[in-house]
Design an enzyme around this catalytic site. Structure first.
Site, PDB file in Angstrom:
ATOM      1  N   CYS A   1      40.642  37.704  48.435  1.00 13.73           N
ATOM      2  CA  CYS A   1      41.924  37.251  47.887  1.00 13.73           C
ATOM      3  C   CYS A   1      42.656  36.274  48.806  1.00 13.73           C
ATOM      4  CB  CYS A   1      42.811  38.455  47.579  1.00 13.73           C
ATOM      5  SG  CYS A   1      42.068  39.609  46.407  1.00 13.73           S
TER       6      CYS A   1
ATOM      7  N   CYS B   1      43.626  47.585  43.437  1.00 11.42           N
ATOM      8  CA  CYS B   1      42.903  47.482  44.699  1.00 11.42           C
ATOM      9  C   CYS B   1      43.877  47.528  45.875  1.00 11.42           C
ATOM     10  CB  CYS B   1      42.092  46.185  44.717  1.00 11.42           C
ATOM     11  SG  CYS B   1      40.953  46.039  46.109  1.00 11.42           S
ATOM     12  N   CYS B   2      44.939  46.755  45.803  1.00 14.92           N
ATOM     13  CA  CYS B   2      45.949  46.762  46.867  1.00 14.92           C
ATOM     14  C   CYS B   2      46.626  48.125  46.982  1.00 14.92           C
ATOM     15  CB  CYS B   2      47.007  45.696  46.593  1.00 14.92           C
ATOM     16  SG  CYS B   2      46.476  43.998  46.873  1.00 14.92           S
TER      17      CYS B   2
ATOM     18  N   CYS C   1      42.892  39.991  52.793  1.00 14.37           N
ATOM     19  CA  CYS C   1      41.530  40.435  52.490  1.00 14.37           C
ATOM     20  C   CYS C   1      40.666  39.230  52.088  1.00 14.37           C
ATOM     21  CB  CYS C   1      41.553  41.457  51.361  1.00 14.37           C
ATOM     22  SG  CYS C   1      42.301  43.036  51.820  1.00 14.37           S
TER      23      CYS C   1
ATOM     24  N   CYS D   1      51.091  42.057  47.975  1.00 14.36           N
ATOM     25  CA  CYS D   1      50.093  43.136  47.895  1.00 14.36           C
ATOM     26  C   CYS D   1      50.715  44.434  47.390  1.00 14.36           C
ATOM     27  CB  CYS D   1      49.453  43.362  49.263  1.00 14.36           C
ATOM     28  SG  CYS D   1      50.570  43.993  50.525  1.00 14.36           S
TER      29      CYS D   1
END
Length: 244
Positions: free
Chosen positions: A213, A129-130, A210, A236
């Site tokens: 997280c 995702c990062c 985010c 990240c």
């Protein structure tokens, strides 16, 4: 890439690494403003960018930069998962500090559809995702620049405990003007300039990224402890994956 091209890149990276080492020796004890002034003089405004999350400590670095040159490009990674408070804080600081070139960079639409159409990747694979929400967009944004400035600090611990003031990242220089600062010095910048805190700081957020997280810090925790809670992940990726 051909063998000859690869050899040339390795050679060029060695040159950048030696340059970074020399600059770090000169700037090792320099003030944050002196580091930014040096970066601006060495690289030039058109080839230098500052990357900011507009998080809980970001206003201090942005204030120092604005006092040096408010027209230095600022890259802001809008991941699509940010708190509304962070977006509002970004806009407030732009106006307050007179920042002239803030570039909000988003993931590509096709990447969002391909990688995370259901918006659940943060849970199943936060590294992935990062990677497409932050690392890849930053790589695209930094393609225009020869050096970048960031706000990492040694007191944040973990992988950041021994960062130099200047380092090499592939073919690019990376300046860490706040490497040596203390929490008290950051607080002093906020107080002297009457900078507003991030809206979520009063709610117990020491570090804001985010939404899925980021969490409120518990008593005795460091700022980074509240990110990716319950996982071994602490970064990240924009500072651990080469962005050249």
């Amino acid at each position: 890439m051909s063998v000859s091209d690869l050899a040339q890149q390795i050679s060029d990276e060695d040159v950048v690494a030696k340059r970074a080492e020399a600059l770090d020796g000169v700037l090792h004890h320099a003030s944050p403003s002196e580091v930014i002034e040096s970066a601006l003089r060495i690289v030039g405004r058109e080839r230098l960018a500052l990357v900011s999350s507009f998080g809980t400590e970001s206003a201090a670095l942005l204030k120092v930069m604005a006092d040096v040159d408010p027209a230095i490009p600022v890259i802001f990674l809008d991941t699509g998962w940010l708190f509304e408070e962070t977006l509002a804080y970004r806009d407030r600081l732009i106006a307050l500090l007179g920042l002239r070139d803030v570039r909000s960079i988003r993931p590509l639409d096709e990447a969002l559809q391909r990688e995370d159409a259901d918006r659940e990747l943060w849970f199943s694979d936060p590294d992935a995702c990062c990677r497409f929400r932050k690392v890849e967009p930053l790589r695209r944004a930094l393609a225009l620049f020869d050096a970048w400035i960031n706000g990492r600090k040694r007191f944040q611990g973990g992988l950041r405990a021994a960062i130099p003031v200047v380092e090499a990242e592939g073919l690019r220089l990376k300046f860490n003007p706040f490497a040596n600062v203390t929490p008290a010095e950051i607080a002093a910048i906020y107080a002297q300039a009457k900078l507003p805190p991030h809206p979520l700081a009063a709610s117990g957020f020491l570090s804001v990224g985010c939404m899925p997280c980021s969490s409120r810090a518990q008593p005795g925790e460091d700022a980074r402890d509240s990110r990716w809670r319950g996982r071994s992940k602490t970064e990240c990726g924009i500072h651990t994956v080469e962005t050249s």
